[in-house]
Scaffold this active site. Structure first.
Site, PDB file in Angstrom:
ATOM      1  N   TYR A 117      42.429  30.226  36.477  1.00 38.90           N
ATOM      2  CA  TYR A 117      42.551  31.652  36.904  1.00 38.90           C
ATOM      3  C   TYR A 117      42.861  31.357  38.351  1.00 38.90           C
ATOM      4  O   TYR A 117      43.962  31.925  38.990  1.00 38.90           O
ATOM      5  CB  TYR A 117      41.083  32.231  37.094  1.00 38.90           C
ATOM      6  CG  TYR A 117      41.459  33.629  37.468  1.00 38.90           C
ATOM      7  CD1 TYR A 117      41.861  34.818  36.711  1.00 38.90           C
ATOM      8  CD2 TYR A 117      40.537  33.962  38.587  1.00 38.90           C
ATOM      9  CE1 TYR A 117      42.044  35.949  37.160  1.00 38.90           C
ATOM     10  CE2 TYR A 117      40.671  35.647  39.172  1.00 38.90           C
ATOM     11  CZ  TYR A 117      41.411  36.396  38.350  1.00 38.90           C
ATOM     12  OH  TYR A 117      41.281  37.725  38.635  1.00 38.90           O
ATOM     13  N   LYS A 169      46.482  32.603  40.059  1.00 39.37           N
ATOM     14  CA  LYS A 169      46.520  33.741  41.126  1.00 39.37           C
ATOM     15  C   LYS A 169      47.115  33.171  42.544  1.00 39.37           C
ATOM     16  O   LYS A 169      47.738  33.952  43.137  1.00 39.37           O
ATOM     17  CB  LYS A 169      45.368  34.268  41.554  1.00 39.37           C
ATOM     18  CG  LYS A 169      44.572  35.041  40.233  1.00 39.37           C
ATOM     19  CD  LYS A 169      45.331  36.233  39.830  1.00 39.37           C
ATOM     20  CE  LYS A 169      45.072  36.964  38.662  1.00 39.37           C
ATOM     21  NZ  LYS A 169      46.043  38.226  38.509  1.00 39.37           N
TER      22      LYS A 169
END
Length: 273
Positions: free
Chosen positions: A171, A175
């Site tokens: 993640y 991102k």
């Protein structure tokens, strides 16, 4: 309704996407897209009850052909002035592979497909996360360049991208990849007259974050809320207000920028003793 009325496309019809559609939708042809038909229908019904005229499309952002189909549909329905990509899954919602496919590759797919159809003067905003900023120091310059510039077909092939690894790591890398991918795309955006920016929210109490609060990361998230100078979690309307500005003529000189909106958590953490 005129075929080339100004259009607003929201990819990802969850709480954040719904708030942005409500904030920006008045007077525009509004199209919302999501992978889940249930989420899509719920958002569409809510917006129609508020008086908006809504069109819906299912999309799988991890599949370029699906995104390209959406781009052709949306640009055929309107002068696609504003695109906002909120689609994503959190670490508690899937495997590392799924996080990379949706959050990282999905953003690359949206950029590539929509720059081909958006008119001059339009705006494409992608929702990243402060998780990317928190991961940045662990990302090598070589990996960062790969995330920013490699062809989308090769994006998930780097040796540092472990498709079977930690979802939290996936993640954060994905991102930060969103931020640098958008920055690397501004020259292509210039060719089409399209501005691209990212928004990096902190803890926003959407359904996604509520799910994370029930996971192993729950204590860390509660700590982030407690330690924020603005001592609350954010709400979807906080993000919608910023996206509305970035999509407006008042932001016409803002391009390739990332905006951290986290109640001051990142700033306060940087120089903590």
């Amino acid at each position: 309704m005129a075929a080339y009325q100004n259009g607003l496309l929201i990819i990802g019809a969850g709480g954040m996407g719904l708030a942005i559609a409500r904030r920006l939708g008045a007077g525009q042809r509004v199209i919302i897209a999501d992978y889940s038909e249930a989420v899509l229908n719920s958002a569409a019904n809510t917006l129609r009850n508020d008086g908006h005229e809504i069109e819906t499309q299912t999309v799988d952002v991890s599949d370029y052909e699906s995104v390209e189909k959406l781009a052709k549909f949306a640009s055929g329905k309107s002068r696609l002035q504003t695109v906002v990509n909120t689609a994503g899954i959190s670490p508690a919602m899937g495997t590392a592979r799924q996080v990379y496919e949706v959050d990282l590759l999905g953003t690359a797919n949206v950029i590539d497909a929509f720059l081909e159809v958006m008119p001059s003067g339009s705006s494409l905003t992608s929702i990243a996360s402060i998780a990317g900023h928190m991961m940045q120091k662990a990302i090598s310059p070589e990996l960062e360049k790969h995330l920013a510039t490699c062809p989308r077909e090769q994006l998930l092939t780097h040796e540092a991208i472990d498709l079977e690894g930690s979802t939290a790591m996936a993640y954060g890398i994905a991102k930060w990849g969103n931020v640098v991918r958008v920055q690397a795309a501004v020259r292509k955006g210039q060719e089409h007259g399209v501005r691209l920016n990212t928004v990096s929210p902190g803890v926003i109490k959407t359904a996604m974050v509520r799910k994370e609060l029930e996971s192993a990361a729950g204590d860390q998230i509660r700590h982030m809320i407690k330690e924020s100078p603005v001592s609350r979690a954010g709400c979807s309307d906080d993000i919608a207000a910023l996206v509305a500005f970035l999509s407006s003529p008042e932001a016409s000189f803002i391009d390739g920028a990332d905006f951290v909106i986290d109640g001051g958590f990142s700033a306060a953490s940087r120089f903590r003793e």
